[in-house]
Structure formats: structure tokens, C-alpha cells
Write a protein that holds these residues in place. Structure first.
Motif: not given
Length: 52
Positions: A16, A18-26, A28-29
Motif C-alpha cells: 500500500c 498513499f498519496e494526499t495533498g491535504d496537509e492534515r494527512y501529508r 501518509l505520503n
């Protein structure tokens, strides 16, 4: 499985990413995970674990 297949004949291994642009979930990158799964008559279930 509706046709009488044995659920023990199915297994899954997952990697798995993960990729996100949301600062709260950075965070995960930078997270990698592996998972093992199994098919049941009702659903596919898996358990994931983060690496390092």
C-alpha cells in the motif's frame, strides 16, 4: 464462492502506498504498508501494517 469454491484457495498480499495533498494527512505520503487478506463469502478482508 457462491458456486462452492473453497475460501482457503484465495489469499492476497498487498503493498500500500498513499498519496494526499491535504496537509492534515501529508504524513501518509511517507508511509508504506503491507497487507495480507482473505476472501470470505461476505467480503474481502485485509489487515495492513506500516513499515518502519
Amino acid at each position: 464462492m457462491a458456486a462452492g469454491e473453497d475460501p482457503a484457495e484465495y489469499y492476497f498480499r498487498l503493498f500500500c502506498r498513499f498519496e494526499t495533498g491535504d496537509e492534515r494527512y501529508r504524513w501518509l505520503n511517507r508511509t508504506l504498508a503491507v497487507a495480507s487478506g482473505a476472501r470470505t463469502p461476505e467480503a474481502v478482508r485485509y489487515e495492513a501494517y506500516t513499515l518502519g
